[in-house]
Design a protein around this motif. Structure first.
Motif, PDB file in Angstrom:
ATOM      1  N   ASP A  21     -38.525 -59.690  34.985  1.00  0.00           N
ATOM      2  CA  ASP A  21     -39.737 -59.975  35.746  1.00  0.00           C
ATOM      3  C   ASP A  21     -40.446 -61.119  35.031  1.00  0.00           C
ATOM      4  O   ASP A  21     -41.072 -60.923  33.992  1.00  0.00           O
ATOM      5  CB  ASP A  21     -40.619 -58.724  35.795  1.00  0.00           C
ATOM      6  CG  ASP A  21     -41.952 -58.965  36.482  1.00  0.00           C
ATOM      7  OD1 ASP A  21     -42.106 -60.008  37.143  1.00  0.00           O
ATOM      8  OD2 ASP A  21     -42.852 -58.108  36.356  1.00  0.00           O
ATOM      9  N   LEU A  22     -40.316 -62.318  35.586  1.00  0.00           N
ATOM     10  CA  LEU A  22     -40.827 -63.515  34.928  1.00  0.00           C
ATOM     11  C   LEU A  22     -42.236 -63.893  35.356  1.00  0.00           C
ATOM     12  O   LEU A  22     -42.921 -64.625  34.639  1.00  0.00           O
ATOM     13  CB  LEU A  22     -39.892 -64.697  35.214  1.00  0.00           C
ATOM     14  CG  LEU A  22     -38.411 -64.515  34.875  1.00  0.00           C
ATOM     15  CD1 LEU A  22     -37.627 -65.750  35.306  1.00  0.00           C
ATOM     16  CD2 LEU A  22     -38.225 -64.242  33.399  1.00  0.00           C
ATOM     17  N   ALA A  23     -42.660 -63.416  36.537  1.00  0.00           N
ATOM     18  CA  ALA A  23     -43.946 -63.830  37.099  1.00  0.00           C
ATOM     19  C   ALA A  23     -44.394 -62.784  38.108  1.00  0.00           C
ATOM     20  O   ALA A  23     -43.588 -61.945  38.541  1.00  0.00           O
ATOM     21  CB  ALA A  23     -43.807 -65.204  37.778  1.00  0.00           C
ATOM     22  N   PRO A  24     -45.665 -62.808  38.509  1.00  0.00           N
ATOM     23  CA  PRO A  24     -46.116 -61.864  39.535  1.00  0.00           C
ATOM     24  C   PRO A  24     -45.320 -62.032  40.827  1.00  0.00           C
ATOM     25  O   PRO A  24     -44.870 -63.120  41.168  1.00  0.00           O
ATOM     26  CB  PRO A  24     -47.583 -62.241  39.729  1.00  0.00           C
ATOM     27  CG  PRO A  24     -47.991 -62.885  38.444  1.00  0.00           C
ATOM     28  CD  PRO A  24     -46.771 -63.633  37.978  1.00  0.00           C
ATOM     29  N   GLY A  25     -45.159 -60.928  41.548  1.00  0.00           N
ATOM     30  CA  GLY A  25     -44.391 -60.960  42.792  1.00  0.00           C
ATOM     31  C   GLY A  25     -42.935 -60.717  42.508  1.00  0.00           C
ATOM     32  O   GLY A  25     -42.576 -59.849  41.711  1.00  0.00           O
ATOM     33  N   GLY A  26     -42.051 -61.473  43.145  1.00  0.00           N
ATOM     34  CA  GLY A  26     -40.623 -61.345  42.902  1.00  0.00           C
ATOM     35  C   GLY A  26     -39.947 -60.369  43.839  1.00  0.00           C
ATOM     36  O   GLY A  26     -40.574 -59.736  44.697  1.00  0.00           O
ATOM     37  N   TYR A  74     -38.636 -56.085  31.651  1.00  0.00           N
ATOM     38  CA  TYR A  74     -37.185 -55.916  31.646  1.00  0.00           C
ATOM     39  C   TYR A  74     -36.781 -54.615  32.338  1.00  0.00           C
ATOM     40  O   TYR A  74     -37.345 -53.545  32.061  1.00  0.00           O
ATOM     41  CB  TYR A  74     -36.653 -55.900  30.205  1.00  0.00           C
ATOM     42  CG  TYR A  74     -36.879 -57.201  29.473  1.00  0.00           C
ATOM     43  CD1 TYR A  74     -35.900 -58.183  29.440  1.00  0.00           C
ATOM     44  CD2 TYR A  74     -38.094 -57.462  28.832  1.00  0.00           C
ATOM     45  CE1 TYR A  74     -36.109 -59.385  28.774  1.00  0.00           C
ATOM     46  CE2 TYR A  74     -38.315 -58.662  28.168  1.00  0.00           C
ATOM     47  CZ  TYR A  74     -37.313 -59.616  28.149  1.00  0.00           C
ATOM     48  OH  TYR A  74     -37.538 -60.813  27.496  1.00  0.00           O
ATOM     49  N   TYR A  75     -35.807 -54.731  33.234  1.00  0.00           N
ATOM     50  CA  TYR A  75     -35.171 -53.575  33.863  1.00  0.00           C
ATOM     51  C   TYR A  75     -33.701 -53.578  33.462  1.00  0.00           C
ATOM     52  O   TYR A  75     -33.067 -54.639  33.421  1.00  0.00           O
ATOM     53  CB  TYR A  75     -35.244 -53.663  35.385  1.00  0.00           C
ATOM     54  CG  TYR A  75     -36.626 -53.744  35.980  1.00  0.00           C
ATOM     55  CD1 TYR A  75     -37.338 -52.598  36.312  1.00  0.00           C
ATOM     56  CD2 TYR A  75     -37.218 -54.981  36.234  1.00  0.00           C
ATOM     57  CE1 TYR A  75     -38.597 -52.670  36.883  1.00  0.00           C
ATOM     58  CE2 TYR A  75     -38.480 -55.069  36.801  1.00  0.00           C
ATOM     59  CZ  TYR A  75     -39.169 -53.908  37.115  1.00  0.00           C
ATOM     60  OH  TYR A  75     -40.419 -53.997  37.674  1.00  0.00           O
ATOM     61  N   GLY A  76     -33.147 -52.415  33.179  1.00  0.00           N
ATOM     62  CA  GLY A  76     -31.736 -52.340  32.825  1.00  0.00           C
ATOM     63  C   GLY A  76     -31.065 -51.153  33.479  1.00  0.00           C
ATOM     64  O   GLY A  76     -31.689 -50.106  33.693  1.00  0.00           O
ATOM     65  N   LEU A 124     -39.846 -52.303  31.220  1.00  0.00           N
ATOM     66  CA  LEU A 124     -40.266 -52.219  29.833  1.00  0.00           C
ATOM     67  C   LEU A 124     -40.772 -53.587  29.417  1.00  0.00           C
ATOM     68  O   LEU A 124     -40.185 -54.613  29.770  1.00  0.00           O
ATOM     69  CB  LEU A 124     -39.107 -51.787  28.947  1.00  0.00           C
ATOM     70  CG  LEU A 124     -38.493 -50.417  29.241  1.00  0.00           C
ATOM     71  CD1 LEU A 124     -37.435 -50.070  28.208  1.00  0.00           C
ATOM     72  CD2 LEU A 124     -39.547 -49.334  29.320  1.00  0.00           C
ATOM     73  N   ARG A 125     -41.854 -53.591  28.647  1.00  0.00           N
ATOM     74  CA  ARG A 125     -42.462 -54.852  28.218  1.00  0.00           C
ATOM     75  C   ARG A 125     -42.674 -54.804  26.711  1.00  0.00           C
ATOM     76  O   ARG A 125     -43.185 -53.811  26.183  1.00  0.00           O
ATOM     77  CB  ARG A 125     -43.796 -55.093  28.939  1.00  0.00           C
ATOM     78  CG  ARG A 125     -43.623 -55.169  30.455  1.00  0.00           C
ATOM     79  CD  ARG A 125     -44.927 -55.471  31.178  1.00  0.00           C
ATOM     80  NE  ARG A 125     -44.740 -55.427  32.624  1.00  0.00           N
ATOM     81  CZ  ARG A 125     -44.280 -56.433  33.351  1.00  0.00           C
ATOM     82  NH1 ARG A 125     -44.001 -57.581  32.771  1.00  0.00           N
ATOM     83  NH2 ARG A 125     -44.129 -56.304  34.652  1.00  0.00           N
ATOM     84  N   PRO A 126     -42.293 -55.851  26.005  1.00  0.00           N
ATOM     85  CA  PRO A 126     -42.461 -55.851  24.544  1.00  0.00           C
ATOM     86  C   PRO A 126     -43.906 -55.615  24.144  1.00  0.00           C
ATOM     87  O   PRO A 126     -44.822 -56.237  24.688  1.00  0.00           O
ATOM     88  CB  PRO A 126     -41.985 -57.247  24.135  1.00  0.00           C
ATOM     89  CG  PRO A 126     -41.033 -57.649  25.224  1.00  0.00           C
ATOM     90  CD  PRO A 126     -41.598 -57.058  26.481  1.00  0.00           C
ATOM     91  N   LYS A 127     -44.105 -54.742  23.160  1.00  0.00           N
ATOM     92  CA  LYS A 127     -45.458 -54.415  22.717  1.00  0.00           C
ATOM     93  C   LYS A 127     -46.111 -55.584  22.005  1.00  0.00           C
ATOM     94  O   LYS A 127     -47.328 -55.683  21.954  1.00  0.00           O
ATOM     95  CB  LYS A 127     -45.426 -53.208  21.792  1.00  0.00           C
ATOM     96  CG  LYS A 127     -45.050 -51.914  22.488  1.00  0.00           C
ATOM     97  CD  LYS A 127     -45.088 -50.748  21.521  1.00  0.00           C
ATOM     98  CE  LYS A 127     -44.736 -49.444  22.229  1.00  0.00           C
ATOM     99  NZ  LYS A 127     -44.769 -48.291  21.289  1.00  0.00           N
ATOM    100  N   ARG A 128     -45.298 -56.459  21.429  1.00  0.00           N
ATOM    101  CA  ARG A 128     -45.851 -57.584  20.676  1.00  0.00           C
ATOM    102  C   ARG A 128     -46.838 -58.378  21.504  1.00  0.00           C
ATOM    103  O   ARG A 128     -47.906 -58.757  21.048  1.00  0.00           O
ATOM    104  CB  ARG A 128     -44.729 -58.506  20.192  1.00  0.00           C
ATOM    105  CG  ARG A 128     -45.190 -59.592  19.247  1.00  0.00           C
ATOM    106  CD  ARG A 128     -44.007 -60.425  18.799  1.00  0.00           C
ATOM    107  NE  ARG A 128     -43.573 -61.327  19.847  1.00  0.00           N
ATOM    108  CZ  ARG A 128     -44.065 -62.549  20.014  1.00  0.00           C
ATOM    109  NH1 ARG A 128     -45.019 -62.982  19.230  1.00  0.00           N
ATOM    110  NH2 ARG A 128     -43.611 -63.328  20.970  1.00  0.00           N
TER     111      ARG A 128
END
Length: 234
Positions: free
Chosen positions: A76-81, A142-144, A201-205
């Protein structure tokens, strides 16, 4: 390393899916479609992704050292998609994907929501399957998911049928053709299969950057106030 997502071991069974009964699969044992980790690194300014499975049997001779599993990684690089991931599985509203990577023992392809495919560089580093994304690092979701390799099917995934069989997964109609999905908690995959929605999932950093800056600012403000109050008290 930018991030490391570790998926629970031993959960590659969907909602009690039946694996195909052909001798090829029976002889392979278990774990070959069990996703255990997804990681991201920056190399020469580019995002490089790394995926790890529990085991790598290779009866079909895949050049990457395995041949029975197909892994999918959506970004997921940007809103929408695009919100449709696979039949029976979608993203939450507004958190769709713009780039996907189809990972098999015979190579890695990047796929767009419009269906455009292109091969990308992929290799093995020990227990990791590694590939170039062609993307800069960023605040991505990220989706896997992992299913069973089928060279003739869309997304290279073996389909499901209620009866199962020698070359198909046994699962109710409408269920996604994957046996494992990327999740951090053991209860999350069951919810994804039951609801038909896989959460990213999104990196916590990245999530912690703003609070960290705020904490730094508050600390600096406290020091300034202490200095001013000390001077006033003299």
């Amino acid at each position: 390393m930018l991030f490391l997502f570790q998926d629970p071991l031993g959960d590659a069974h969907g909602l009690a899916y039946l694996y195909p009964q052909a001798a090829l699969y029976r002889e392979a044992g278990e774990g070959y479609a069990d996703l255990t980790a997804l990681a991201g690194e920056v190399r020469e300014g580019e995002l490089v992704l790394k995926l790890r499975l529990a085991r790598y049997p290779n009866p079909l001779g895949g050049p990457l050292g395995f041949s029975l599993a197909t892994a999918l990684v959506y970004l997921d690089l940007a809103p929408g998609g695009e919100e449709a991931l696979l039949p029976g599985l979608r993203t939450p509203p507004g958190q769709g994907w713009e780039a996907a990577f189809v990972v098999t023992g015979f190579g890695v392809e990047r796929k767009s929501p419009e269906g455009k495919r292109e091969a990308v560089g992929a290799w093995r580093e020990g227990e990791w399957v590694v590939w170039s994304t062609g993307l800069p690092p960023g605040e991505y979701g990220y989706y896997g998911a992992v299913g069973l390799f089928d060279p003739f099917a869309p997304w290279y995934l073996r389909p499901v049928s209620p009866e199962g069989g020698a070359w198909v997964l046994g699962a109710p109609l409408g269920m996604p053709p994957v046996v494992d999905v990327l999740a951090l908690r053991p209860e999350d995959p069951r919810a994804a299969y039951q609801e038909g929605v896989l959460r990213p999932l999104r990196p916590k950093r990245f999530a912690l950057e703003a609070p960290s800056l705020a904490a730094f600012g508050l600390g600096a403000l406290s020091l300034v106030l202490a200095f001013l109050l000390g001077r006033k008290g003299r």
